[in-house]
Write an enzyme that holds these catalytic residues in place. Structure first.
Site, mmCIF file in Angstrom:
data_model
loop_
_atom_site.group_PDB
_atom_site.id
_atom_site.type_symbol
_atom_site.label_atom_id
_atom_site.label_comp_id
_atom_site.label_asym_id
_atom_site.label_seq_id
_atom_site.Cartn_x
_atom_site.Cartn_y
_atom_site.Cartn_z
ATOM 1 N N ALA A 36 36.847 40.750 -8.627
ATOM 2 C CA ALA A 36 36.371 39.415 -8.959
ATOM 3 C C ALA A 36 36.989 38.381 -8.026
ATOM 4 C CB ALA A 36 36.728 39.080 -10.406
ATOM 5 N N GLY B 189 36.388 44.562 -10.677
ATOM 6 C CA GLY B 189 34.968 44.403 -10.922
ATOM 7 C C GLY B 189 34.113 45.230 -9.983
ATOM 8 N N GLU C 187 33.926 48.567 -11.559
ATOM 9 C CA GLU C 187 33.072 48.451 -12.736
ATOM 10 C C GLU C 187 31.599 48.391 -12.339
ATOM 11 O OE1 GLU C 187 35.576 46.086 -16.062
ATOM 12 O OE2 GLU C 187 35.253 44.988 -14.193
ATOM 13 N N GLU D 283 43.567 45.359 -12.842
ATOM 14 C CA GLU D 283 43.673 44.119 -13.617
ATOM 15 C C GLU D 283 44.998 43.994 -14.355
ATOM 16 O OE1 GLU D 283 39.215 45.096 -13.449
ATOM 17 O OE2 GLU D 283 41.104 46.208 -13.673
#
Length: 272
Positions: A78, A121, A124, A144
């Site tokens: 992210a 992300g 993901e 994270e």
């Protein structure tokens, strides 16, 4: 469809079996390339564009969809700076959820062509796809926890379903980054190829799915995905309904007739 953070110039939409594009891709394969140099950090704008592409593929499914990263990396996570501003934290989290849920809901086969870093992300995003083909130099991770947070784009759930709960806890609680060879060994990726062959291999597999009986392929994906969301009995009932419905398709008629005339595996499907 105007995109600032995605490249759609690699899109190839051709009737099944017809070659197309300068690389000879065919079979109605859509290729989406993340385009936010240098590491394709995922911000709300990019995620919104990705959601638009996914929703278009839900409304009008191609034969298959490939997602890859432009430049050296798939997506390094992210846009962290957006988490420092209280005004952008929740909108970014919502953008992740909407975009990734839309991608996961695309009914045709989806393949992530993972080059370089696929972290946070980015990992993901790759897990929203049905399959992951990684380059030898690719690295995956959910780091994270090192920021004092946890995955927020489905990582805790999708990773556990891919590699098992214990291994997912180990990876997420430590924030460990995993090279492609190790990711293959635990089932995080499905195939590892030389770095310069990642996209070609992903599109090759995508085109093979696109040339198959598309309605049946989408039904099989729906049966597996939907079945895992409920009880086994519910899944079997879902499978039964899809199975019976497929006998009304042209592809089923073609496939059965071809079996008796030519033997298995020689049918030419129209995708209807």
């Amino acid at each position: 469809m105007t995109m600032d953070n995605l490249k759609l110039i690699g899109v190839e939409r051709h009737p099944a079996g017809e070659p197309g594009g300068e690389r000879g891709w065919g079979g109605d394969v859509v290729v989406v390339t993340l385009n936010r140099p240098k590491v394709n950090a995922l911000n709300a704008d990019l995620l919104g564009e990705l959601a638009q592409v996914a929703e278009a593929c839900i409304a009008d499914p191609p034969g298959a969809l490939v997602v890859t990263g432009g430049g050296r990396h798939f997506a390094a996570g992210a846009e962290i700076s957006d988490f420092t501003d209280e005004a952008t934290r929740v909108p970014l989290a919502e953008a992740f959820l909407a975009s990734f849920n839309a991608l996961a809901a695309v009914p045709c086969p989806t393949i992530a062509a993972v080059n370089g870093f696929a972290l946070g992300g980015g990992a993901e995003l790759a897990m929203c796809c049905d399959f992951r083909i990684a380059g030898e130099g690719a690295v995956l991770g959910q780091p994270e926890i090192l920021l004092g947070i946890i995955p927020g784009g489905g990582g805790t759930q999708r990773l556990a379903r891919l590699v098992g709960a214990t291994k997912a806890k180990e990876l997420i609680l430590s924030g460990t980054q995993v090279p492609a060879s190790d990711a293959l060994a635990i089932g995080w990726v499905d195939e590892v190829v030389p770095d310069d062959q990642v996209l070609d291999r992903a599109v090759e597999r995508a085109a093979a799915y696109a040339k198959g009986p598309r309605v049946a392929i989408r039904a099989a994906k729906r049966a597996i995905t939907g079945g895992l969301e409920g009880s086994q009995a519910d899944g079997i009932n879902l499978e039964y309904g899809l199975f019976v419905g497929l006998f009304d398709t042209d592809d089923a008629t073609t496939g059965v007739a071809s079996f008796f005339e030519h033997g298995p595996g020689r049918a030419h499907f129209t995708g209807t």
